[in-house]
Write a protein that holds these residues in place. Structure first.
Motif, short mmCIF file in Angstrom:
data_model
loop_
_atom_site.label_atom_id
_atom_site.label_comp_id
_atom_site.label_asym_id
_atom_site.label_seq_id
_atom_site.Cartn_x
_atom_site.Cartn_y
_atom_site.Cartn_z
N UNK A 216 48.21 39.44 27.86
CA UNK A 216 48.60 40.14 29.07
C UNK A 216 47.83 39.83 30.31
N UNK A 217 46.47 39.88 30.01
CA UNK A 217 45.51 39.56 31.14
C UNK A 217 45.56 37.97 31.71
N UNK A 218 45.31 37.24 30.54
CA UNK A 218 45.30 35.75 30.83
C UNK A 218 46.41 35.39 31.50
N UNK A 219 47.57 35.85 30.96
CA UNK A 219 48.92 35.35 31.72
C UNK A 219 48.80 35.77 33.14
N UNK A 220 47.96 36.60 33.70
CA UNK A 220 47.94 36.88 35.10
C UNK A 220 46.64 36.26 35.67
N UNK A 221 45.91 35.35 35.40
CA UNK A 221 44.90 34.83 35.59
C UNK A 221 43.54 35.98 35.50
N UNK A 222 43.57 36.61 34.67
CA UNK A 222 42.44 37.46 34.59
C UNK A 222 41.53 37.14 32.82
N UNK A 223 40.39 37.00 33.00
CA UNK A 223 39.67 36.46 31.89
C UNK A 223 39.69 37.84 30.67
N UNK A 224 39.62 37.58 29.43
CA UNK A 224 39.75 38.47 28.51
C UNK A 224 38.52 39.37 28.67
N UNK A 225 38.77 40.71 28.12
CA UNK A 225 37.91 41.66 28.65
C UNK A 225 36.33 41.37 28.10
N UNK A 226 36.37 40.70 26.98
CA UNK A 226 34.93 40.58 26.24
C UNK A 226 34.18 39.67 27.11
N UNK A 227 34.91 38.79 27.63
CA UNK A 227 34.02 37.53 28.58
C UNK A 227 34.04 38.25 29.78
N UNK A 228 35.00 38.70 30.54
CA UNK A 228 34.73 39.57 31.72
C UNK A 228 33.70 40.61 32.06
N UNK A 229 33.72 41.34 30.76
CA UNK A 229 32.91 42.49 30.99
C UNK A 229 31.35 42.29 30.64
N UNK A 230 31.26 40.86 29.96
CA UNK A 230 29.76 40.57 29.47
C UNK A 230 28.82 40.81 30.55
N UNK A 231 27.92 41.86 30.54
CA UNK A 231 26.83 42.07 31.40
C UNK A 231 25.76 41.10 31.51
N UNK A 232 25.69 40.52 30.47
CA UNK A 232 24.63 39.43 30.42
C UNK A 232 24.97 37.82 30.72
N UNK A 233 26.06 37.87 31.23
CA UNK A 233 26.54 36.62 31.82
C UNK A 233 26.13 35.50 30.84
#
Lengths: 355, 216
Positions: A216-233
Motif C-alpha cells: 500500500x505504501x509502494x503503490x503511492x511511491x513510498x519505500x517499504x518501512x524496513x528500507x525507509x526507516x533504516x537508520x544506517x542507510x
C-alpha cells in the motif's frame, strides 16, 4: 495477466518488472529498526505475535526461525525440495516480558537479576536472537555478520508453486509476492517450500501470512518501512531494470550485491553487499594477509561471486582514498538519503488524508 | 447406502448417541491414499508425498427427518490432533456430493461440474470447526461459512475413535447441494490424519461416488 485465483502456475508466477532491495552488510549494525518498523505496521494482530516479516540475526548462528537454513525447501534443479515446518518455539515463542516487578518494585534487586520471562512466567531456553553476538571463529579471530532478512519476492517463487489452492501470486506490475487471504486454507505447503522461511502460519486465522513489501505504501511511491526507516542507510530500493536506480547499479553494473543462498534456486530479489573485515591476527598478534571473516563463510551465504565483489569494493575504496572519485563508494555511502529509493521517496507522513 | 427417515428433532440428529443410530445399518467405506501424481500441476511439492492415507476405512450411517439430513462418521485413530503448534495439523473429515451427474469425486469435480462438501476439522479444547465447500476441480475449492448453509457438526474423540455427526437442511437455497426425500444422490468420503500432517489432497478418500438414497 493479472491475478486469477487458482490460475495456472505460469500465470501466477508472471511479472513484467521486479522490485528489489539491496542491503549493505558493511553498514548494518543490527539495531532492529527495520524489524520494529515492520512489526508495528503489519504483525500486531492476534496470531501474529511470533512473526517478524523483517528481522536481523547473527551469522554464523541459529537465525530466525531457529535453524531455518537447515529446514529444506527451495529447488534442487527442477525438483522442489521437501522440508519441515518450524514450531512456535523455533520463532522464540510468543511475546516476551521481563521480571521488572521483582527487580524494581519488590526490592529484590539484590537477589534477583533482570531476566526474560516467557508467557508462563518462566525463563525461556530460546528466543529471538538468543545467540546474539556469539558468532564463529577462534581467538584471536572471532567474527560475526549481521543478517537482515525479509521475503525475497523471488523470481522463481517456490511458495507459488507449492500452494495447492493457487492462492499465492506475483503482482504483474512489480513482482511482489502476495498470499490471497480469501483463498488461503492454511495448508502450509508454502511455509515448507520457502527455503528462507519467510512465510508464517497464523494459528488464530488458520492462514499463512508474509511480507507484503508494504505494497500500500509502494503503490503511492513510498519505500517499504524496513528500507525507509533504516537508520544506517544500509538499504537501496527500486526496480531491478531501472538503470538510474542504485539497486540496478549495485546488482547489475557493479556486481557487488549478491543474493542470499543462490543455491536454493529461487532467484531471490533481496541482494547483499558482503562485508569486508579487518585483517586477521596470528597467535602472536601479527597481522595476516587474510580478512578476519573467512571467505568460505561468506561464500556459504552469498555464493561463489563473493571474492570478486569484495575485490571490487577494495579497489574502489582504494580509489576514493587516493583522492579519485568512485561512483560505487558514493552510492554505498549514500550522502543524499533520497537517492537510495529508486523514486519511492514520498513521505508517508504527508500522504493525503483521503488516500 | 440408505438414509432412513426417522422422527427426530434437529438436535437429536446431531447427537451421536441418539437411539435411532443403533437401530440402523452402518457401512464400512474403504478409503485409500489419493493418487497425488495428479496434483503435479496444482502443487509439485504435495505431489511428491507418498506417506498419506493413514486412515483406511470409515464407518458411516445416515438418517433424515424430512427436513434435515444427518451423517455419522466414525473411524479409528490412535491420537486426536488439532492445530496446537505451527507444525501441527488437525484430524478432519468431509463428505462430498456431486452437483452435476458427471462430476468426478477424485478430482472434486471439474469446470461446469461442481461438487459440494461438508468439512469438519478438530480444534483445540474441543472447539471443532466446519465449512461448506464448493469446488470445480483440483485446487479450486472454496470454503464458505457453514452458517450460510446451516451446516452443523458435533464430534467426540473416545478411546481411539472419532465420532462425528454432520447435519444440514435438505434444501438451503443458493448454490449448495439440494436433497430430496425419496431421491438418490452420490456421496464420497475423505479423512485426514492430523498426526500424519495430512491436509488438502494429502489424505484418504473413497475416490468415487457411491449411492445415497433418502427414504421417502
Amino acid at each position: 495477466m493479472t491475478y486469477a485465483p487458482a490460475g495456472s502456475k505460469a500465470t501466477l508466477r508472471e511479472s513484467r518488472r521486479q522490485l528489489a532491495t539491496v542491503i549493505d552488510l558493511n553498514k548494518c549494525m543490527a539495531c532492529q529498526t527495520c524489524t520494529v518498523a515492520c512489526k508495528g505496521l503489519w504483525t500486531r494482530h492476534p496470531g501474529a505475535e511470533h512473526m517478524r516479516f523483517a528481522n536481523v540475526t547473527y551469522e554464523p548462528g541459529a537465525g530466525y526461525p531457529r535453524q531455518w537454513s537447515l529446514m529444506g525447501g527451495g529447488y534442487q534443479g527442477r525438483e522442489m525440495r521437501s522440508g519441515r515446518l518450524p514450531t512456535l518455539s523455533d520463532y522464540g515463542g510468543g511475546p516476551r516480558t521481563y521480571n521488572h516487578e521483582a527487580v524494581t518494585r519488590r526490592g529484590e534487586s539484590q537477589r534477583v537479576h533482570l531476566q526474560l520471562l516467557d508467557e508462563h512466567g518462566e525463563t525461556p531456553s530460546w528466543s529471538y536472537n538468543w545467540d546474539e553476538e556469539v558468532g564463529g571463529g577462534q581467538w584471536p579471530n572471532p567474527y560475526y555478520v549481521h543478517l537482515p532478512r525479509k521475503c525475497n519476492h523471488c523470481s522463481r517463487p517456490p511458495c507459488v508453486d507449492a500452494c495447492p489452492k493457487g492462492a499465492i501470486y506475483k503482482r504483474e506490475a512489480d513482482g511482489i509476492v502476495l498470499i490471497d487471504q480469501d483463498r488461503c486454507s492454511g495448508h502450509r505447503f508454502c511455509v515448507e517450500a520457502c527455503p528462507y522461511k519467510a512465510i508464517y502460519f497464523n494459528p488464530v486465522a488458520g492462514k499463512s501470512e508474509k511480507c507484503i513489501e508494504c505494497f500500500p505504501r509502494v503503490d503511492e511511491g513510498i519505500a517499504p518501512a524496513c528500507s525507509r526507516q533504516c537508520v544506517g542507510r544500509t538499504r537501496h530500493y527500486g526496480y531491478l531494470d531501472d538503470t538510474t536506480c542504485g539497486v540496478h547499479k549495485l546488482v547489475k553494473q557493479w556486481h557487488v550485491a549478491l543474493p542470499l543462498h543462490p543455491e536454493y534456486g529461487t532467484s531471490p530479489n533481496v541482494y547483499y553487499v558482503p562485508p569486508l573485515s579487518p585483517l586477521a591476527f596470528d597467535a602472536d598478534g601479527n597481522l595476516l594477509d587474510q580478512m578476519r571473516i573467512p571467505n568460505e563463510f561468506l561464500i556459504s551465504l552469498f555464493g561463489p561471486r563473493v571474492p570478486r565483489a569484495l575485490a571490487t569494493l577494495q579497489e574502489e575504496m582504494a580509489k576514493q582514498k587516493a583522492g579519485e572519485s568512485s561512483e560505487l563508494i558514493e552510492l554505498l555511502v549514500g550522502r543524499v538519503w533520497a537517492d537510495r529509493f529508486g523514486g519511492f521517496t514520498k513521505d508517508p507522513a504527508h500522504r493525503p488524508r483521503d488516500a | 447406502m440408505k438414509a432412513r427417515r426417522v422422527r427426530a428433532s434437529e438436535e437429536d440428529l446431531l447427537s451421536p448417541d441418539s437411539s435411532f443410530w443403533s437401530g440402523g445399518k452402518t457401512e464400512f467405506v474403504a478409503l485409500s491414499p489419493v493418487p497425488l501424481a495428479m496434483t503435479q500441476e496444482v502443487s509439485p511439492l504435495m505431489a511428491k508425498r507418498t506417506d498419506h492415507g493413514a486412515v483406511s476405512s470409515v464407518e458411516v450411517a445416515a438418517v433424515h427427518n424430512g427436513s434435515h439430513l444427518a451423517l455419522r462418521l466414525e473411524w479409528e485413530t490412535s491420537t486426536s490432533n488439532a492445530i496446537d503448534d505451527l507444525d501441527r495439523f488437525a484430524d478432519a473429515a468431509a463428505v462430498m456430493f456431486p452437483m452435476h451427474p458427471e462430476a468426478a469425486a477424485v478430482t472434486m469435480g471439474s469446470e461446469g461440474r461442481p461438487v459440494n462438501a461438508w468439512y469438519w476439522r478438530a480444534g483445540s479444547a474441543g472447539r471443532a470447526t466446519c465449512f461448506d465447500v464448493v469446488a470445480e476441480g483440483l485446487g479450486t475449492s472454496v470454503r464458505r461459512d457453514a452458517r450460510q448453509t446451516s451446516l452443523t457438526t458435533r464430534s467426540a474423540y473416545v478411546q481411539g475413535r472419532w465420532h462425528i455427526t454432520l447435519v444440514r437442511a435438505l434444501e438451503t437455497g443458493g448454490d449448495a447441494m439440494r436433497f430430496e426425500a425419496g431421491a438418490t444422490t452420490g456421496i464420497a468420503f475423505s479423512v485426514w490424519d492430523g498426526a500424519n500432517a495430512e491436509r488438502a489432497a494429502h489424505k484418504s478418500a473413497s475416490m468415487s461416488f457411491s449411492e445415497l438414497e433418502l427414504e421417502a
